[in-house]
Design a protein around this motif. Structure first.
Motif, PDB file in Angstrom:
ATOM      1  N   LEU A 173       5.423   9.796   9.718  1.00  0.00           N
ATOM      2  CA  LEU A 173       6.015   8.526   9.308  1.00  0.00           C
ATOM      3  C   LEU A 173       7.191   8.737   8.360  1.00  0.00           C
ATOM      4  O   LEU A 173       8.179   7.994   8.396  1.00  0.00           O
ATOM      5  CB  LEU A 173       4.961   7.642   8.635  1.00  0.00           C
ATOM      6  CG  LEU A 173       3.843   7.104   9.535  1.00  0.00           C
ATOM      7  CD1 LEU A 173       2.738   6.486   8.691  1.00  0.00           C
ATOM      8  CD2 LEU A 173       4.389   6.086  10.525  1.00  0.00           C
ATOM      9  N   MET A 174       7.105   9.773   7.530  1.00  0.00           N
ATOM     10  CA  MET A 174       8.202  10.046   6.598  1.00  0.00           C
ATOM     11  C   MET A 174       9.450  10.516   7.349  1.00  0.00           C
ATOM     12  O   MET A 174      10.577  10.262   6.930  1.00  0.00           O
ATOM     13  CB  MET A 174       7.770  11.102   5.583  1.00  0.00           C
ATOM     14  CG  MET A 174       6.679  10.585   4.638  1.00  0.00           C
ATOM     15  SD  MET A 174       5.952  11.863   3.605  1.00  0.00           S
ATOM     16  CE  MET A 174       7.279  12.167   2.455  1.00  0.00           C
TER      17      MET A 174
ATOM     18  N   GLU B 208       0.855  -1.187   0.000  1.00  0.00           N
ATOM     19  CA  GLU B 208       0.000   0.000   0.000  1.00  0.00           C
ATOM     20  C   GLU B 208       0.885   1.230   0.000  1.00  0.00           C
ATOM     21  O   GLU B 208       2.042   1.175   0.415  1.00  0.00           O
ATOM     22  CB  GLU B 208      -0.884  -0.001   1.263  1.00  0.00           C
ATOM     23  CG  GLU B 208      -0.085   0.032   2.555  1.00  0.00           C
ATOM     24  CD  GLU B 208      -0.926   0.085   3.818  1.00  0.00           C
ATOM     25  OE1 GLU B 208      -2.157   0.011   3.719  1.00  0.00           O
ATOM     26  OE2 GLU B 208      -0.328   0.211   4.906  1.00  0.00           O
ATOM     27  N   PRO B 209       0.373   2.354  -0.469  1.00  0.00           N
ATOM     28  CA  PRO B 209       1.136   3.591  -0.371  1.00  0.00           C
ATOM     29  C   PRO B 209       1.204   4.072   1.081  1.00  0.00           C
ATOM     30  O   PRO B 209       0.391   3.665   1.914  1.00  0.00           O
ATOM     31  CB  PRO B 209       0.329   4.574  -1.238  1.00  0.00           C
ATOM     32  CG  PRO B 209      -1.053   4.023  -1.231  1.00  0.00           C
ATOM     33  CD  PRO B 209      -0.908   2.532  -1.156  1.00  0.00           C
ATOM     34  N   LEU B 210       2.172   4.911   1.376  1.00  0.00           N
ATOM     35  CA  LEU B 210       2.302   5.457   2.723  1.00  0.00           C
ATOM     36  C   LEU B 210       1.102   6.345   3.035  1.00  0.00           C
ATOM     37  O   LEU B 210       0.734   7.206   2.234  1.00  0.00           O
ATOM     38  CB  LEU B 210       3.599   6.261   2.830  1.00  0.00           C
ATOM     39  CG  LEU B 210       4.020   6.695   4.228  1.00  0.00           C
ATOM     40  CD1 LEU B 210       4.312   5.486   5.102  1.00  0.00           C
ATOM     41  CD2 LEU B 210       5.252   7.598   4.158  1.00  0.00           C
ATOM     42  N   GLY B 211       0.479   6.099   4.184  1.00  0.00           N
ATOM     43  CA  GLY B 211      -0.695   6.891   4.564  1.00  0.00           C
ATOM     44  C   GLY B 211      -0.809   6.984   6.069  1.00  0.00           C
ATOM     45  O   GLY B 211       0.016   6.453   6.816  1.00  0.00           O
ATOM     46  N   ASP B 212      -1.864   7.691   6.516  1.00  0.00           N
ATOM     47  CA  ASP B 212      -2.097   7.814   7.954  1.00  0.00           C
ATOM     48  C   ASP B 212      -2.395   6.437   8.558  1.00  0.00           C
ATOM     49  O   ASP B 212      -2.989   5.577   7.910  1.00  0.00           O
ATOM     50  CB  ASP B 212      -3.286   8.742   8.228  1.00  0.00           C
ATOM     51  CG  ASP B 212      -2.971  10.183   7.858  1.00  0.00           C
ATOM     52  OD1 ASP B 212      -1.817  10.462   7.476  1.00  0.00           O
ATOM     53  OD2 ASP B 212      -3.883  11.032   7.938  1.00  0.00           O
ATOM     54  N   ILE B 213      -1.986   6.246   9.818  1.00  0.00           N
ATOM     55  CA  ILE B 213      -2.230   4.988  10.530  1.00  0.00           C
ATOM     56  C   ILE B 213      -3.115   5.278  11.739  1.00  0.00           C
ATOM     57  O   ILE B 213      -2.810   6.176  12.531  1.00  0.00           O
ATOM     58  CB  ILE B 213      -0.909   4.345  10.995  1.00  0.00           C
ATOM     59  CG1 ILE B 213      -0.027   3.972   9.795  1.00  0.00           C
ATOM     60  CG2 ILE B 213      -1.183   3.095  11.842  1.00  0.00           C
ATOM     61  CD1 ILE B 213       1.354   3.462  10.186  1.00  0.00           C
ATOM     62  N   HIS B 214      -4.207   4.526  11.874  1.00  0.00           N
ATOM     63  CA  HIS B 214      -5.079   4.683  13.026  1.00  0.00           C
ATOM     64  C   HIS B 214      -4.604   3.792  14.165  1.00  0.00           C
ATOM     65  O   HIS B 214      -4.321   2.614  13.962  1.00  0.00           O
ATOM     66  CB  HIS B 214      -6.531   4.317  12.656  1.00  0.00           C
ATOM     67  CG  HIS B 214      -7.475   4.414  13.816  1.00  0.00           C
ATOM     68  ND1 HIS B 214      -7.903   3.311  14.521  1.00  0.00           N
ATOM     69  CD2 HIS B 214      -8.049   5.495  14.415  1.00  0.00           C
ATOM     70  CE1 HIS B 214      -8.711   3.707  15.493  1.00  0.00           C
ATOM     71  NE2 HIS B 214      -8.815   5.021  15.449  1.00  0.00           N
TER      72      HIS B 214
END
Length: 630
Positions: free
Chosen positions: A620-621, A542-548
């Protein structure tokens, strides 16, 4: 919510662990608590062996010996082996399937605190009038005749602790079914995850019969319900059925995760894919299925009749077949492999002959006519310990050395690890191999002392010396842990160098969100596949995204504490009703207060609108997978 490590005070760390819902920190809580109870059970075992070292010994009294015997078995099975396995399940399984957490983080925390408070309640019996004294199986005829509150501590403590175990089992079932990473099909799951899955299913079906039996015993003891009182129309054998319908699957609840740990270790240090993976999976499932069809082999001498005895004898012998399949697959995995004899691998190699010895005596005991002779002799004690120590405890020690770097980011000293291994292995066989012969010579189980000049003196002394070897081994292991953590030499993602599964693809210890991007699983041993293509990290799915992420919560601790408090009120209300009421008048209010605390906590949890929080993509980056432990 940053993962930037900072020095924090003791109280801040304590609060973090009291409220955590992070499966990796809960794994550490299980490891520390289970390790503590393992030491307690070990001390009880040492006192037993000292008493039996020489004939006609008066080291402990008969009553105290019965308490030590009962608490040793109960502590080791319920409060040491199970939670230590849960420690590795929590630490490793979500990582192995590529998940960010377990399915129910709140329940994961609740399961631990229920186990913990149940275990503390049970062990407080030592200081509050006497421990349980009816054996770890607590057969009804002994339990209902036991004076004092020892059996009440047993019933209430196991009821609270067992609820936590049941919650944990359900949690892992849902986690493995629902939260596998893209491409992680069932037939690509590592064997440790598979064995956790089957063991969790066994927990789901095996713990309710124990719960029912404990409730019946609770009502028997507290309200004179007469479920087991033969004079009042009860049936004392019903307890045996209820206990062993739980008790025999419990053996597989313990041994299957150990099998999984050994499967991953043998594959890793042989540098080979596990031989016969599909056969291993089906053997694991078959062991779980057959585990529910053998319970009455513990009851061959109760008079069930030849038909029932024959059926359970055949089923017991049949369960040796899938276990044999596993043994040959482990041997064939090592065959032709590039073997490294690390400390975990030494445990894995030693496990095979040790466990086979326990299995062979198990088949001997499965023959009902022979069992009439072996039953209640030290031959059964030897068999049981060869299975539990030769299988489960060796698995726990192997897992401790194997997964320690992943859990804590440091590597246990290999030299001290090998010293622990040899001391423990020699001590184990020295203690229990000789007990087979003691049993065949007629030494009965559960006896406090024996007379001299019966030919039992030398073998009992050898057995006790072996126990001291095991005790020294555990002391060396504790020293190893302390030295390692004081030195605090950090290790990388894959400290063993030959990791094949997903947990070795991320930092040690893992960040609190586990995977920045869920990995793409392209086959069995997914990290090995990436290594063969020249990569050290997993291909993201998956692409990098927000994590809940879920918020921490103090409610599981308070909910469990309420049951702990209520248990005291429930226990002492018997004395309040039996006496003039003055001394124990506080019992009913304490029971009510404890239940109000628990029910109030549940209400708060139900009404609280807790949506957790998000780790944003930008954070995250910036965060290069720094370890999540602070």
């Amino acid at each position: 919510m940053s993962t930037v490590a900072e020095k924090r005070g003791f109280l801040a760390v304590l609060w973090d662990y009291l409220t955590t819902v992070d499966h990796k920190k809960i794994a550490i809580l299980y490891l520390v608590s289970g390790g503590f109870f393992f030491l307690v059970g070990g001390i009880e075992a040492m006192l037993i062996r000292i008493q039996l070292a020489v004939p006609d010994n008066d080291f402990v009294s008969a009553g105290l010996y019965n308490e030590l015997l009962t608490m040793h078995g109960t502590t080791m099975i319920f409060l040491a082996a199970m939670p230590l396995l849960f420690a590795f399940m929590n630490a490793v399984v979500p990582l192995q399937i590529g998940a960010r957490d377990v399915a129910f983080p709140f329940l994961n925390s609740l399961g631990f605190w229920l186990f913990f408070f149940g275990g503390i309640f049970l062990n407080l019996s030592w200081f509050l009038g006497g421990a349980p004294d009816a054996g770890w199986t607590s057969y009804a005829s002994l339990s209902i005749a036991s004076d004092g509150h020892g059996i009440d501590f047993y019933v209430l403590g196991l009821q609270i602790s067992g609820a936590g175990t049941l919650i944990a089992g359900i949690n892992f079932l849902v986690t493995i079914i629902n939260m596998r990473a893209p491409g992680m099909t069932y037939m690509r799951m590592p064997l440790f995850t598979w064995s956790t899955f089957v063991a969790s299913a066994l927990i789901l079906f095996a713990f309710p019969p124990l719960t029912v039996g404990l409730f019946l015993m609770l009502f028997e003891r507290m309200f004179g319900a007469n479920f087991f009182n033969v004079a009042m129309g009860g049936n004392t054998i019903i307890w045996e059925h209820l206990f062993w319908i739980f008790g025999h699957p419990e053996v597989y609840i313990l041994i299957l995760p150990a099998f999984g740990i050994f499967s991953d270790i043998i594959s890793t240090f042989s540098k080979k894919r596990l031989f016969g993976y599909a056969a291993m999976v089906f053997a694991t499932v078959l062991i779980g299925f057959l585990g529910f069809m053998v319970w009455a082999h513990h009851m061959f001498t109760t008079g069930l009749g030849p038909t029932a005895n024959a059926i359970f004898a055949v089923a017991t012998m049949a369960i040796a077949v899938p276990t044999g399949v596993k043994i040959f697959n482990w041997l064939l995995t090592m065959w032709g492999g590039s073997i490294r004899f690390t400390t975990p691998m030494l445990y894995a190699v030693a496990f095979i002959p040790s466990f086979v010895a326990g299995g062979v005596t198990g088949v001997m005991l499965a023959s009902a006519p022979a069992d009439y002779q072996y039953h209640d002799s030290y031959f059964v004690v030897a068999h049981f310990h060869y299975v539990i120590i030769g299988g489960v405890v060796l698995g726990l020690l192997a897992g401790t050395h194997f997964y320690w770097p992943k859990m804590f980011g440091t590597m246990l000293n290999e030299t001290l690890g090998k010293i622990t291994f040899w001391l423990f292995l020699i001590g184990f066989h020295g203690t229990f191999f000789i007990q087979h012969f003691l049993g065949l010579m007629g030494m009965p189980r559960r006896i406090w002392k024996y007379l001299p000049n019966q030919g039992l003196d030398l073998f009992n002394m050898i057995s006790t010396i072996g126990a001291f070897f095991m005790a020294v081994a555990v002391i060396v292991l504790i020293a190893n842990v302390i030295i390692t953590q004081v030195k605090n030499v950090r290790v990388g993602n894959d400290p063993w160098g030959d990791g094949r599964t997903l947990e070795w693809a991320i930092s040690s210890p893992p960040p609190y969100y586990n995977f920045k991007q869920l990995p793409l699983v392209r086959g069995l041993d997914p990290l090995w596949i990436e290594k063969m293509e020249g990569r050290t990290e997993m291909t993201p799915a998956e692409p990098l995204g927000d994590i809940h992420m879920p918020n921490n919560s103090f409610i599981p601790f308070v909910m469990s504490l309420g049951l702990f408090i209520a248990a005291f009120g429930a226990m002492y209300q018997v004395d309040w009703r039996a006496s003039d009421g003055a001394e124990y008048v506080w019992s009913i209010p304490v029971l009510i207060i404890g239940m109000l605390i628990t029910i109030g906590s549940m209400a708060v949890r139900s009404m609280k609108d807790d949506h957790g929080y998000h780790i944003h993509k930008e954070d995250l980056m910036d965060d290069h997978d720094k370890g999540g432990r602070e």
